[in-house]
Write an enzyme that holds these catalytic residues in place. Structure first.
Site, mmCIF file in Angstrom:
data_model
loop_
_atom_site.group_PDB
_atom_site.id
_atom_site.type_symbol
_atom_site.label_atom_id
_atom_site.label_comp_id
_atom_site.label_asym_id
_atom_site.label_seq_id
_atom_site.Cartn_x
_atom_site.Cartn_y
_atom_site.Cartn_z
ATOM 1 N N THR A 92 8.501 1.465 15.585
ATOM 2 C CA THR A 92 8.397 0.129 16.134
ATOM 3 C C THR A 92 9.391 -0.220 17.240
ATOM 4 O O THR A 92 10.591 0.016 17.088
ATOM 5 C CB THR A 92 8.659 -0.839 14.958
ATOM 6 O OG1 THR A 92 7.761 -0.501 13.919
ATOM 7 C CG2 THR A 92 8.513 -2.261 15.356
ATOM 8 N N ARG A 110 -3.549 -1.713 5.623
ATOM 9 C CA ARG A 110 -2.114 -1.901 5.342
ATOM 10 C C ARG A 110 -1.443 -2.618 6.519
ATOM 11 O O ARG A 110 -1.648 -2.269 7.675
ATOM 12 C CB ARG A 110 -1.453 -0.545 5.123
ATOM 13 C CG ARG A 110 0.063 -0.608 4.832
ATOM 14 C CD ARG A 110 0.897 -0.396 6.076
ATOM 15 N NE ARG A 110 2.327 -0.320 5.790
ATOM 16 C CZ ARG A 110 3.279 -0.297 6.702
ATOM 17 N NH1 ARG A 110 2.966 -0.330 7.987
ATOM 18 N NH2 ARG A 110 4.539 -0.215 6.369
ATOM 19 N N VAL A 111 -0.657 -3.613 6.200
ATOM 20 C CA VAL A 111 0.128 -4.296 7.220
ATOM 21 C C VAL A 111 1.596 -4.162 6.849
ATOM 22 O O VAL A 111 1.978 -4.389 5.701
ATOM 23 C CB VAL A 111 -0.271 -5.791 7.313
ATOM 24 C CG1 VAL A 111 0.676 -6.552 8.227
ATOM 25 C CG2 VAL A 111 -1.713 -5.922 7.818
ATOM 26 N N GLY A 112 2.417 -3.774 7.802
ATOM 27 C CA GLY A 112 3.850 -3.625 7.547
ATOM 28 C C GLY A 112 4.603 -4.913 7.854
ATOM 29 O O GLY A 112 4.041 -6.012 7.887
ATOM 30 N N ASP A 113 5.866 -4.760 8.112
ATOM 31 C CA ASP A 113 6.731 -5.929 8.334
ATOM 32 C C ASP A 113 6.638 -6.489 9.753
ATOM 33 O O ASP A 113 6.899 -7.674 9.979
ATOM 34 C CB ASP A 113 8.189 -5.537 8.080
ATOM 35 C CG ASP A 113 8.635 -4.401 9.002
ATOM 36 O OD1 ASP A 113 7.879 -3.414 9.130
ATOM 37 O OD2 ASP A 113 9.726 -4.488 9.586
ATOM 38 N N GLY A 118 11.503 0.849 10.460
ATOM 39 C CA GLY A 118 11.578 1.667 9.251
ATOM 40 C C GLY A 118 10.453 1.289 8.307
ATOM 41 O O GLY A 118 9.451 0.711 8.738
ATOM 42 N N GLY A 138 8.275 -0.641 6.355
ATOM 43 C CA GLY A 138 8.087 -2.086 6.379
ATOM 44 C C GLY A 138 7.998 -2.734 5.015
ATOM 45 O O GLY A 138 8.343 -3.916 4.860
#
Ligand code: ASP
Length: 336
Positions: A192, A220-223, A244, A246
């Site tokens: 990111t 999937r969704v990360g931070d 990193g 998430g």
């Protein structure tokens, strides 16, 4: 090893020099005039900072600066972790996540966006043209097209090939990329783009853009697109972003945590270090194999970073230096 230690030593020196340069000698921090500055995650942050700096150096605002920097990363940078060259999910589908925020609490985000090459600009449109903060999936794409963004297939032949190779060996198991820790200097392991900026008026903004974790479950969704997890900005205090795994940032509302720690008086570096300690306390075993990295910029222009494992680098650009690349301290690893 000596060379590496030397590099880290110099980096630490540069980091404290930077912390000082945000202030004028003899003035209390609260009344300090602030110079413009932009900071970004990872080595590609050095290049991403350039278009952002162009905006800041000509008197532009922090929000425009971070959007321009993130746009560069999404297209010009052909990187398997950000934008159009990103690696796809477990089903071979490239989905992009991004968020943008200014110091007045205005924010926008998109998640699981397909076939649109500037998620950061779509996120900004969400912020400016809708009453909402976040749009996801088909709805985000539909909104982007309505706003004039082109729909186009983004998956590159290289990313598709990497996915085929992964699929042949991985038995369709989604991965939390622990390899990241073992090969932290490997360019393909860099993730990111998180970017934070302060403009000449002392206004802050941040942007975060990613293709997320390679080979993730579809959906999937990360931070990165989650305000408070991958990005948080408050003109009264400062800004923070993360890179990193998430899931750890979401569990800890981590970027918000970093900003709140700065609000309580911690320096950017202390706040990042304490947030990392929180991640470790919550999941000590998992922390040994996952990378989590924070980058923070306070309203005085001071910069700090900290990571779980060695290998996190961040780029700083201001009137004094346009291409500084610094190594963060870390909990685990050589010298930690
Ligand atoms: N934080 C991003 C995510 O979890 C990816 C990364 O920075 O490694 O999607």
């Amino acid at each position: 090893m000596n060379g590496r230690r030397k590099f880290l030593g110099q980096a630490a020196l540069s980091a404290s020099a930077l912390a000082l340069s945000g202030r004028l000698a003899g003035q209390p921090a609260s009344s300090t005039p602030v110079g413009a500055r932009v900071v970004s995650t990872w080595d590609f942050g050095v290049q991403a900072n350039q278009p952002a700096w162009k905006v800041l150096a000509t008197g532009g605002g922090a929000l425009d600066a971070v959007e321009q920097g993130a746009r560069w990363a999404e297209t010009d940078l052909c990187n398997p972790t950000v934008g159009r060259c990103g690696n796809p999910d477990r089903d071979g589908i490239l989905t992009l996540d991004a968020s943008i925020m200014d110091g007045d609490g205005r924010c926008g985000a998109v998640a699981a966006l397909e076939d649109i090459d500037h998620p950061i600009s779509v996120a900004r449109r969400v912020m400016e043209k809708t009453p909402h903060v976040m749009l996801v999936g088909d709805g985000a794409q539909q909104f982007a097209v309505e706003q004039g963004f082109n729909k186009q297939r983004l998956l590159t032949p290289q990313a598709e090939q990497a996915w085929r190779e992964w699929r042949a060996r991985a038995e369709y198991k989604p991965e939390i990329n622990a390899e990241r820790r073992q090969r932290p200097g490997d360019r393909d392991n860099h993730d990111t783009l998180g970017m934070l900026a302060i403009d000449r008026h002392g206004r802050l903004a941040g942007a975060c853009t990613t293709s997320g974790m390679a080979w993730k479950l579809h959906g999937r969704v990360g931070d990165s697109p989650i305000i408070g997890a991958g990005l948080y900005v408050d003109n009264d205090v400062g800004a923070a972003t993360a890179s990193g795994v998430g899931e750890e940032m979401i569990r800890n509302a981590a970027s918000f945590l970093v900003v709140e720690l700065m609000r309580q008086g911690r320096s950017p570096m202390e706040a990042c270090r304490e947030a990392i300690a929180r991640v470790v306390r919550k999941r000590p075993e998992a922390s040994k194999s996952l990378q989590v990295c924070f980058l923070a910029l306070n309203r005085h222009g001071e910069v700090g970073a900290f990571a779980l494992h060695q290998g996190f680098v961040y780029a700083v650009c201001d009137a004094q230096r346009q291409d500084a690349l610094l190594a963060s301290d870390a909990v685990y690893g050589e010298g930690a």
